[in-house]
Design a protein around this motif. Structure first.
Motif: not given
Length: 74
Positions: A31-34, A42-43, A61-64
């Motif tokens: 996701m290219d995040i830390k 999600k399920e 999903n990215r939270g931001d």
């Protein structure tokens, strides 16, 4: 939903669970995040009219970059 109908299934309902999590090393890389950043997991299971499950999904999903809109009626 059109794909399910082409296969002979009329979708009646779905159950979806959303959960806040921290990104694992692998997910963070994808996701290219830390690592440890907030993500949403999600399920979802989609069911046809006869109760047959026709889709089962895990989604991250990215939270931001996530937005959720829910319409509530009575």
């Amino acid at each position: 939903m059109a794909l399910f109908e082409k296969c002979g299934y009329k979708v009646k309902r779905a159950i979806q669970r959303i959960e806040a999590r921290q990104a694992t090393r692998e997910l963070a890389h994808l996701m290219d995040i830390k690592e440890g950043a907030p993500i949403l997991f999600k399920e979802r299971t989609v069911y046809a009219e006869d109760g047959t499950p026709v889709e089962f999904t895990y989604c991250y999903n990215r939270g931001d970059l996530y937005s959720l809109t829910v319409a509530l009626e009575r």
